[in-house]
Scaffold this active site. Structure first.
Site, mmCIF file in Angstrom:
data_model
loop_
_atom_site.group_PDB
_atom_site.id
_atom_site.type_symbol
_atom_site.label_atom_id
_atom_site.label_comp_id
_atom_site.label_asym_id
_atom_site.label_seq_id
_atom_site.Cartn_x
_atom_site.Cartn_y
_atom_site.Cartn_z
ATOM 1 C CG HIS A 1 -2.092 -0.907 1.079
ATOM 2 N ND1 HIS A 1 -3.283 -0.701 1.718
ATOM 3 C CD2 HIS A 1 -2.266 -2.018 0.324
ATOM 4 C CE1 HIS A 1 -4.134 -1.652 1.378
ATOM 5 N NE2 HIS A 1 -3.540 -2.472 0.542
ATOM 6 C CE1 TYR A 52 -6.006 3.840 10.873
ATOM 7 C CE2 TYR A 52 -5.245 4.134 8.617
ATOM 8 C CZ TYR A 52 -5.137 3.511 9.864
ATOM 9 O OH TYR A 52 -4.157 2.573 10.069
ATOM 10 N N PRO A 77 -4.483 0.875 18.694
ATOM 11 C CG PRO A 77 -6.339 -0.439 18.140
ATOM 12 C CD PRO A 77 -5.708 0.291 19.272
ATOM 13 C CE LYS A 95 3.673 3.505 13.140
ATOM 14 N NZ LYS A 95 3.673 2.724 11.929
ATOM 15 C CE1 TYR A 133 -1.334 4.089 9.183
ATOM 16 C CE2 TYR A 133 -0.118 2.844 7.526
ATOM 17 C CZ TYR A 133 -1.234 3.005 8.333
ATOM 18 O OH TYR A 133 -2.234 2.064 8.298
#
Ligand code: RFL
Ligand code: PHB
Length: 389
Positions: free
Chosen positions: A72, A200, A292, A296, A384
């Site tokens: 991704h 998200y 979550p 991580k 990220y």
């Protein structure tokens, strides 16, 4: 029985450490409280940072991930009727790998078994002895029989509820914790993911996340109350609520189906210091927990394994203890950065019961800043995809 490294816990941290040590001819024994099937039935993380991907390659267990995992290059973030994309590849030159923790763990078990690695399942009453001496050992029971494992070092990879952290005396151990006033209700379903990249979503009804495992396996989460039980949520109620929290065009194309797993996880930030006591080293969830948001948990466990593996290697190959001596300091420096990012991303995306109108406007301002600022997106993307080891 005698080994070089006694590893308590056969989750991803313990198995990865054991497999990496094996590649360097360092012997270990893994002690796991549950059965292999039980460990493999836990549905947890889904996004792997490049550091973990590289470690799996180094451990020789990356073949299936390379074939079946999905790379991704970015993620979507929605709020109100806005949605924007953060392009990891553009901002950092790196991507993440979508491949479930269950599959990582399965691949590690297969590799350990193929190499004749020693794993004791169903162990009970694990106790750590002599961590501060030159001759530590672990006692435990299997099938009612008492056993003793002598070793050079002990790796405490037994998760948040394990015994290893508790073995560090209270006058040495410092714990830092933050609890969040909500949980995540997660559903796994054999349906095609609503979108090729993760979404998200910050909505007035609370946070939602659209994730996936493969083309026909989706993982969705919604923020829920801490008092909710998975059985309070029918599949129908879950899908209805998810649709109300994600952008309308996404909701319109969401494919629903029966859940094959449904669970609730509380959200917690937690760090224990130090991560080393004598010859005992804590790794992964045994030492720290993140909420979550940002995925991580598993990835921070992996960076601990990296530092510990290299420290042990240096010790056995060169007789040099510098790596194990600096383990706690190095691991914690990276842990706290992952804690900060997970806390920040959680704060940005969730609705809090006591949020004031001021707090809500600050949240929107921060989302708008992230949407419109290349610098803010670069900072988010850098965290990220994973900070360097
Ligand atoms: P684990 O996976 O908890 O493995 C520890 C192992 O130790 C065993 N054990 C013992 N063995 C022997 N003796 C004892 N006394 C023992 N006590 C415990 C346990 O049975 C277990 O097999 O820790 P590890 O290896 O450090 O790996 C860490 C990751 O599992 C964890 O960080 C992530 O899964 C966290 N996490 C998530 N992370 C993400 O990045 N994304 C997610 O979506 C995500 N979802 C989750 C999660 C953690 C959850 N937990 C811990 C409740 C969802 C849940 C529900
Ligand atoms: C998951 O797919 O389980 C997942 C993905 C991203 C997260 C958390 C969980 O931030």
């Amino acid at each position: 029985m005698k080994t070089q490294v006694a590893i308590i816990g056969g989750g991803p941290s313990g198995l990865l450490l054991s497999q990496l040590l094996y590649t360097r001819g360092i012997d270990s024994v893994v002690l796991e409280r549950k059965t292999k099937d039980y460990v493999l039935s836990r549905i947890r993380a889904g996004v792997l940072e490049r550091g973990l991907v590289d470690l799996l390659r180094e451990a020789g267990v990356a073949d299936r991930m390379e074939r079946e995992g999905f790379i991704h290059d970015g993620t979507l973030i929605s709020y109100g009727d806005q949605m924007f994309r953060v392009d990891f590849a553009e901002h950092t030159g790196h991507s993440v790998m979508v491949y479930g923790q269950t599959e990582v763990t399965r691949d590690l078990y297969e590799a350990r078994e193929a190499a004749g690695g020693k794993i004791d399942f169903n162990v009970e009453d694990v106790e750590i002895h002599g961590a501060e001496s030159g001759a530590p050992y672990v006692t435990y029971r299997v099938d009612g029989q008492a056993r003793r494992l002598n070793c050079d070092f002990i790796a405490g990879c037994d998760g948040f509820h394990g015994v290893s952290r508790q073995a560090i005396p209270l006058d040495v151990r410092c714990e830092y914790e933050k609890l969040y006033p909500f949980g995540w209700l997660g559903v796994l379903s054999r349906t095609s993911p609503v979108n090729p990249e993760l979404i998200y979503a910050n909505s007035p009804r609370g946070f939602a996340l659209c994730s996936m495992r493969n083309d026909n396996l989706s993982r969705y989460y919604i923020q829920c109350s801490l008092s909710d039980k998975p059985e309070d949520w029918t599949d129908e109620a879950f899908w209805q609520e998810l649709k109300r929290r994600i952008p309308a065009d996404q909701a319109a194309k969401l494919v629903t189906g029966p859940s094959i797993e449904k669970s609730i996880a509380p959200l917690r930030s937690f760090v224990t210091e130090p991560m080393r006591w004598g010859r005992l080293f804590l790794c992964g969830d045994a030492a720290h927990i993140v909420p979550p948001t940002g995925a991580k948990g598993l990835n921070t466990a992996a960076s601990d394994v990296h530092y510990l593996f290299n420290g042990l290697r240096q010790f056995y190959e060169k007789g040099d203890a510098a790596g194990i001596d600096s383990y706690s300091e190095k691991a914690l420096a990276r842990v706290w950065k992952a804690e900060r990012f997970s806390w920040w991303f959680s704060s940005l995306m969730h609705r809090y019961p006591d949020q004031s109108e001021f707090d809500l406007r600050i949240q929107v301002a921060e989302l708008e800043y992230l949407r419109s600022s290349s610098a803010a997106q670069k900072a988010m993307a850098e965290n990220y995809v994973g900070l360097p080891y």
